[in-house]
Scaffold this active site. Structure first.
Site: not given
Length: 317
Positions: A126, A128, A150
């Site tokens: 990801s 992120e 996450y």
């Protein structure tokens, strides 16, 4: 050569599109869910491929469940897309997020090492992990700076893949995907929330759309294109990690404006902001440099944010 693939998390947006793609390519497809009998698999049904996917229950955090699944399905390729996938929800359920993403990935890698080291493994990473990139477009060499449970989980799983690839010579790689959307996106994601609200208000609803920050910026792509990048990554001679993105960044306010204007509405008359939807920590700016994917995979995003909004509003799969 006839190939088979195991898609872990086949019921989600990416899993369903990936299953569709691989079926077109002639693969035998196995798909996992934690409880096959209790899952509706609506996305597979919407794509018209439900009857073509062989389904099997698997709990990624349970090593015995993982190893039995791999032995039963005997795949050439494994795509690990499972795990809690909401950034916002990870602040509410950090332990569940860490376990499902990190322990799940670890169990998959260890099972491959023990059962069949020839299996090619894709891990869904990801963007992120990079945190706030500010004006710097993140590529495969950009250091991670995770700002949510996450992101911490995805960064940890990334390093597990890297470690197993080096230590045990596994064909294992991570696709570091930036945001990618479609009509199959789950309703709790902000993009789908925006699309649904715009449609509902255009049909006469008086209910306001309540959002958190709209000054954040993201790189939004089209999910069906991104699963093709996943497949291409497993076709290389040697495993490598790739940033997958459009390379174009937009504000969430732009996404909202386009969705509402597509049905003749001024978003400012129908949208409110609330602290209730503000995250404890959020990324203001996310920018990507996907040049490596273009050079080595021959992959380049064709659909950008405004087209993504249009396709979602029109419910085009």
């Amino acid at each position: 050569m006839h190939k088979s693939a195991l898609i872990c998390g086949v019921s989600g947006q990416d899993g369903s599109y990936l299953a569709q793609l691989l079926l077109i390519k002639g693969y035998d497809i196995w798909g996992t869910s934690r409880d096959v009998h209790g899952t509706k698999f609506d996305n597979l049904k919407k794509l018209g491929i439900f009857d073509q996917v062989k389904l099997i229950s698997m709990v990624p955090e349970d090593f015995c469940s993982v190893i039995l699944t791999i032995r039963q399905t005997n795949p050439d390729e494994i795509y690990y897309l499972s795990g809690q996938s909401s950034v916002g929800l990870s602040f509410e359920k950090p332990a569940e997020t860490i376990q499902s993403v990190v322990i799940g990935a670890l169990n998959m890698l260890e099972a491959i090492r023990l059962v069949d080291k020839k299996i090619r493994f894709y891990h869904a990473g990801s963007s992120e992990c990079f945190g706030d990139t500010k004006d710097y477009p993140a590529d495969e060499k950009t250091p991670f700076n995770p700002r949510s449970p996450y992101a911490v989980a995805k960064a940890s799983a990334y390093w597990l893949v890297d470690n197993y690839r080096e230590a045990y010579d596994l064909y294992a790689c991570t696709g570091i995907l930036f945001n990618h959307e479609s009509p199959l996106r789950a309703s709790h994601f902000v993009t789908q929330k925006i699309i649904s609200a715009a449609k509902s208000i255009a049909e006469g609803s008086s209910k306001k759309l309540i959002l958190g920050r709209i000054d954040i910026s993201r790189d939004w792509g089209w999910a069906p294109e991104y699963v093709n990048a996943m497949w291409l990554m497993l076709q290389l001679e040697k495993p490598e990690d790739f940033v997958i993105a459009t390379g174009k960044t937009y504000f969430l306010e732009d996404f909202v404006r386009l969705a509402f204007s597509s049905v003749g509405l001024d978003w400012r008359e129908h949208v409110e902001q609330s602290d209730e939807f503000m995250r404890p920590a959020d990324l203001l700016f996310s920018r990507a440099n996907p040049i490596k994917a273009k050079v080595l995979l021959g992959w380049e995003a064709q659909i950008e944010m405004h087209q993504v909004v249009n396709q979602m509003m029109r419910n085009i799969y």
